[in-house]
Design a protein around this motif. Structure first.
Motif, PDB file in Angstrom:
ATOM      1  N   ASP A 167       0.831  -1.206   0.000  1.00  0.00           N
ATOM      2  CA  ASP A 167       0.000   0.000   0.000  1.00  0.00           C
ATOM      3  C   ASP A 167       0.866   1.257   0.000  1.00  0.00           C
ATOM      4  O   ASP A 167       0.554   2.238  -0.702  1.00  0.00           O
ATOM      5  CB  ASP A 167      -0.923   0.011   1.219  1.00  0.00           C
ATOM      6  CG  ASP A 167      -1.962  -1.098   1.162  1.00  0.00           C
ATOM      7  OD1 ASP A 167      -2.262  -1.575   0.045  1.00  0.00           O
ATOM      8  OD2 ASP A 167      -2.466  -1.487   2.236  1.00  0.00           O
ATOM      9  N   LEU A 168       1.930   1.254   0.775  1.00  0.00           N
ATOM     10  CA  LEU A 168       2.820   2.415   0.815  1.00  0.00           C
ATOM     11  C   LEU A 168       3.505   2.630  -0.532  1.00  0.00           C
ATOM     12  O   LEU A 168       3.672   3.773  -0.981  1.00  0.00           O
ATOM     13  CB  LEU A 168       3.878   2.223   1.914  1.00  0.00           C
ATOM     14  CG  LEU A 168       3.366   2.306   3.350  1.00  0.00           C
ATOM     15  CD1 LEU A 168       4.471   1.926   4.331  1.00  0.00           C
ATOM     16  CD2 LEU A 168       2.862   3.709   3.656  1.00  0.00           C
ATOM     17  N   TRP A 184       1.157   4.301  -2.714  1.00  0.00           N
ATOM     18  CA  TRP A 184       0.924   5.689  -2.284  1.00  0.00           C
ATOM     19  C   TRP A 184       2.030   6.630  -2.751  1.00  0.00           C
ATOM     20  O   TRP A 184       1.770   7.773  -3.101  1.00  0.00           O
ATOM     21  CB  TRP A 184       0.804   5.718  -0.759  1.00  0.00           C
ATOM     22  CG  TRP A 184       0.558   7.091  -0.214  1.00  0.00           C
ATOM     23  CD1 TRP A 184      -0.576   7.841  -0.324  1.00  0.00           C
ATOM     24  CD2 TRP A 184       1.496   7.873   0.531  1.00  0.00           C
ATOM     25  NE1 TRP A 184      -0.407   9.051   0.302  1.00  0.00           N
ATOM     26  CE2 TRP A 184       0.852   9.095   0.837  1.00  0.00           C
ATOM     27  CE3 TRP A 184       2.804   7.663   0.975  1.00  0.00           C
ATOM     28  CZ2 TRP A 184       1.490  10.103   1.567  1.00  0.00           C
ATOM     29  CZ3 TRP A 184       3.429   8.657   1.700  1.00  0.00           C
ATOM     30  CH2 TRP A 184       2.773   9.867   1.987  1.00  0.00           C
ATOM     31  N   PRO A 211       2.077   7.504  -7.271  1.00  0.00           N
ATOM     32  CA  PRO A 211       0.808   7.771  -7.970  1.00  0.00           C
ATOM     33  C   PRO A 211       1.005   8.051  -9.458  1.00  0.00           C
ATOM     34  O   PRO A 211       0.099   7.840 -10.268  1.00  0.00           O
ATOM     35  CB  PRO A 211       0.266   9.010  -7.238  1.00  0.00           C
ATOM     36  CG  PRO A 211       1.479   9.677  -6.684  1.00  0.00           C
ATOM     37  CD  PRO A 211       2.402   8.559  -6.303  1.00  0.00           C
TER      38      PRO A 211
END
Length: 243
Positions: A35-36, A39, A42
């Motif tokens: 997930d990081l 993030w 992008p």
């Protein structure tokens, strides 16, 4: 330390406590790293699946690598902070085995704790800055996966040497700024000792098992190789006259 197994076991206690906290944090990070990675990348959302996956794998490796770098760099400082009585005893034992330890400066306990906390916060801040730089450099093709880890090991080694020699050098009247000024004058020696320690700390459980020996090694380094310069530094900053 091999000749004094009781002292070695004695020195494992604070390292095991810090290891439990750090290992838990790194395990949590491992579950969140995907997930990081998404993030922080992008810009890759519109790329083809292969390119997007490659970018996020590199990002994930860079994030986790920066976290490990930060953990190893601060592990020693935090362990020394909570285990000060343990490692002070080891350092004194090593000094006495080599001819005698300098007298205790006699600073009040609260002053010592406050100084140690301040030094740990400063080191953690510096480590975060370096971790951010290494994280960014990790995206460089080839260089990020070859040169950057070596540079990170050398930087970590330099700061590790500063932490591992702190007990012996503080007994000689040198505070953080003066200790690192002393190491700067002996940078190849400090980097060599610290980088070797960093590599050992990368081995699973290496940081815990080697911590007492690392403190003993830092004490010997300060005593045998840095002590003459330490005395000169004390005279330069007027510490000898104050103590």
């Amino acid at each position: 330390m091999a000749r004094h197994p009781v002292q070695w076991l004695f020195g494992l206690i604070p390292a095991l406590i810090v290891l439990a906290v750090y290992a838990s944090a790194l395990v949590v990070l491992a579950f969140q790293v995907d997930d990081l990675a998404g993030w922080v990348t992008p810009f890759a959302d519109g790329w083809s699946e292969a390119a997007r996956t490659s970018a996020r794998v590199v990002a994930g490796i860079a994030i986790y690598g920066a976290a490990v770098f930060l953990a190893i760099l601060t592990f020693t400082a935090v362990t020394l902070l909570i285990g000060d009585p343990f490692y002070e005893a080891i350092a004194v034992r090593v000094e006495e085995s080599q001819g005698g330890a300098p007298p205790d400066p006699g600073d009040p306990l609260l002053v010592q704790i406050g100084r140690a906390v301040r030094d740990t916060v400063i080191l953690a801040t510096i480590a975060l800055l370096f971790a951010a730089v290494f994280f960014a450099c990790g995206f460089l093709p080839v260089v990020g996966q070859t040169v950057v880890p070596v540079v990170a090991a050398c930087v970590s080694g330099y700061f590790l040497a500063g932490e591992l020699t702190s007990v012996a050098l503080e007994r000689r009247g040198l505070r953080r700024r003066d200790r690192f000024a002393l190491l700067k004058r002996n940078r190849p020696l400090a980097v060599g000792f610290g980088a070797a320690t960093f590599v050992v700390f990368l081995i699973p459980l290496g940081a815990v098992l080697a911590m007492p020996g690392a403190v003993a090694g830092g004490t010997l380094l300060a005593r045998e190789r840095l002590a003459p310069d330490a005395e000169a530094a004390r005279e330069d900053i007027g510490v000898a006259g104050q103590t």
